[in-house]
Design an enzyme around this catalytic site. Structure first.
Site, PDB file in Angstrom:
ATOM      1  N   HIS A 147       0.832  -1.203   0.000  1.00  0.00           N
ATOM      2  CA  HIS A 147       0.000   0.000   0.000  1.00  0.00           C
ATOM      3  C   HIS A 147       0.867   1.253   0.000  1.00  0.00           C
ATOM      4  O   HIS A 147       1.920   1.307   0.647  1.00  0.00           O
ATOM      5  CB  HIS A 147      -1.040  -0.001   1.123  1.00  0.00           C
ATOM      6  N   ASP A 189       5.554   2.351   7.488  1.00  0.00           N
ATOM      7  CA  ASP A 189       4.199   1.917   7.081  1.00  0.00           C
ATOM      8  C   ASP A 189       3.648   2.861   6.032  1.00  0.00           C
ATOM      9  O   ASP A 189       2.947   3.793   6.365  1.00  0.00           O
ATOM     10  CB  ASP A 189       3.307   1.863   8.332  1.00  0.00           C
ATOM     11  N   GLU A 228      -5.356   1.735   1.799  1.00  0.00           N
ATOM     12  CA  GLU A 228      -5.264   0.599   2.723  1.00  0.00           C
ATOM     13  C   GLU A 228      -5.687   1.053   4.109  1.00  0.00           C
ATOM     14  O   GLU A 228      -6.345   0.318   4.861  1.00  0.00           O
ATOM     15  CB  GLU A 228      -3.827   0.054   2.749  1.00  0.00           C
ATOM     16  N   GLU A 229      -5.274   2.281   4.433  1.00  0.00           N
ATOM     17  CA  GLU A 229      -5.561   2.806   5.770  1.00  0.00           C
ATOM     18  C   GLU A 229      -7.009   3.267   5.913  1.00  0.00           C
ATOM     19  O   GLU A 229      -7.389   3.788   6.960  1.00  0.00           O
ATOM     20  CB  GLU A 229      -4.593   3.964   6.101  1.00  0.00           C
ATOM     21  N   HIS A 277       1.997   4.574  12.903  1.00  0.00           N
ATOM     22  CA  HIS A 277       0.858   5.491  12.700  1.00  0.00           C
ATOM     23  C   HIS A 277       1.061   6.846  13.374  1.00  0.00           C
ATOM     24  O   HIS A 277       0.087   7.487  13.772  1.00  0.00           O
ATOM     25  CB  HIS A 277      -0.461   4.841  13.152  1.00  0.00           C
TER      26      HIS A 277
HETATM   27  N1  DTR Z   1      -2.532  -3.047   8.458  1.00  0.00           N
HETATM   28  C1  DTR Z   1      -1.217  -2.587   8.696  1.00  0.00           C
HETATM   29  C2  DTR Z   1      -0.556  -3.072   9.943  1.00  0.00           C
HETATM   30  C3  DTR Z   1      -0.725  -4.519  10.199  1.00  0.00           C
HETATM   31  C4  DTR Z   1      -1.287  -5.054  11.280  1.00  0.00           C
HETATM   32  N2  DTR Z   1      -1.244  -6.427  11.185  1.00  0.00           N
HETATM   33  C5  DTR Z   1      -0.666  -6.776  10.043  1.00  0.00           C
HETATM   34  C6  DTR Z   1      -0.364  -8.016   9.507  1.00  0.00           C
HETATM   35  C7  DTR Z   1       0.243  -8.067   8.291  1.00  0.00           C
HETATM   36  C8  DTR Z   1       0.593  -6.913   7.624  1.00  0.00           C
HETATM   37  C9  DTR Z   1       0.319  -5.651   8.164  1.00  0.00           C
HETATM   38  C10 DTR Z   1      -0.323  -5.595   9.385  1.00  0.00           C
HETATM   39  C11 DTR Z   1      -1.221  -1.081   8.564  1.00  0.00           C
HETATM   40  O1  DTR Z   1      -1.069  -0.670   7.429  1.00  0.00           O
HETATM   41  O2  DTR Z   1      -1.406  -0.322   9.525  1.00  0.00           O
HETATM   42 ZN    ZN Z   2      -0.965   1.484   8.821  1.00  0.00          ZN
HETATM   43 ZN    ZN Z   3       0.492  -0.741   6.440  1.00  0.00          ZN
END
Ligand code: DTR
Ligand code: ZN
Ligand code: ZN
Length: 331
Positions: A122, A134, A167-168, A294
């Protein structure tokens, strides 16, 4: 010598084999792993950090930092010779005014377009920070693999790199993309590889794909081949991976829901590293994998370049092995 895995059948449809990866000694794989570097990935980390600095401190979608990130990534991929598009989708939103956003999708001009390896990350951040671990880290690792591979590599299968919006915001970019595909376009995807966080400051080496007890934890049949290949490729860098169950927390989710074999890498977010994990990987026990997760401090300065190097190598090796796999695909 890697074990070749027998083809797996998906229930309810014709055969979708778990593609056997090429042996680790394979020339294409060895050359690609040799060519990719953390320095190469770092160029994209810096570019995305500069974009965030110039656009109010984040790259959230929708927003100017996200738009500039799309332009950067699409430009790099076009320059590298990929067939590059920025397909638009409408954000699911409570607002009356519809919001449109762009994903970035770039495919090699060589390889069988009926057998496509898709690797994605993402491209958006949260509004609170620049989103460098991230997920500029996953983006940078895949861009390094893509640019070293080039748009016309000598592979059996086509390779498609995808960079997701939102994605967020409920994983909307990858969800809209998978929804936009026809049945035959979905069937042409032999696997999906997700990179979401690949350089955490107090990193772990987590691999998803085929691990867990329930079907929603392992992913569709064939995912275990992807997960095992990622573990092997991390081992080749000297890193011992910890296997993890899938959750619905990243862009792998839409591909899993579509029945596509899926794997993913993750260097850890806002959970504390255990004593055992610190003994295995180094770093600080009792401290989050990414204390800036974040947050505004998720900046380039926090990136662990050695970890980025390891994940970039592992992604290169994995993409190369599946891109050069030659087992027959029964439809
Ligand atoms: N969703 C992601 C952080 C995240 C949390 N658990 C997982 C497992 C596998 C990959 C990513 C993640 C974020 O973008 O905040
Ligand atoms: Zn994130
Ligand atoms: Zn992420």
């Amino acid at each position: 010598m890697a074990l070749f895995i027998a083809a797996a059948l998906l229930p309810g449809c014709t055969a979708r084999p778990a593609t056997p990866p090429a042996p680790p000694g394979d020339t294409f794989r060895a050359q690609l792993v040799e060519q990719v570097t953390a320095d190469g990935a770092w160029v994209h980390i810096e570019a995305l950090q500069s974009i965030a600095d110039a656009t109010g401190g984040n790259r959230a979608s929708p927003g100017p930092g996200y738009d500039a990130s799309v332009d950067h990534v699409a430009g790099v991929l076009r320059e590298a010779g990929f067939d590059t598009t920025t397909p638009v989708f409408t954000l699911r939103s409570d607002d009356r005014r519809p919001i449109t956003l762009r994903n970035v999708v770039a495919q090699t001009r060589t390889g069988d377009p009926e057998r496509v390896v898709v690797a994605g990350a993402h491209l958006d951040s949260v509004p609170d920070g620049p989103g460098i671990n991230d997920n500029a880290s996953g983006v940078a690792a895949l861009l390094e693999v893509a640019t070293r591979m080039g748009g016309s590599p000598p592979t059996t299968n086509a390779v498609r790199f995808a960079f997701w919006a939102a994605e967020e915001r409920n994983l909307d970019g990858s969800a809209a993309y998978v929804e936009s595909l026809s049945r035959s376009e979905r069937r042409a995807i032999i696997l999906y590889l997700n990179a979401d966080m690949a350089a955490s400051p107090n990193a772990g080496y987590f691999v998803q794909g085929g691990f867990g007890d329930e079907a929603d934890e392992t992913g569709p049949e064939g995912s275990e081949v992807v997960g095992r290949t990622l573990v092997e490729e991390l081992a080749a860098t000297g890193a011992t991976a910890e296997t993890a169950a899938f959750d619905d927390e990243s862009d792998h989710d839409a591909f899993i829901e579509a029945g596509i074999p899926t794997g993913g890498v993750f260097s850890g977010a806002d959970n504390a590293k255990t004593d055992a994990q610190a003994a295995r990987w180094g770093g600080r026990a009792g401290v989050d994998f990414d204390p800036c997760y974040h947050s505004a401090c998720d900046r380039a300065e926090g990136i662990d370049r050695r970890v980025l190097d390891d994940f970039t190598d592992a992604l290169a090796g994995t993409v190369a092995r599946f891109a050069t796999a030659t087992d027959p695909l029964a439809h």
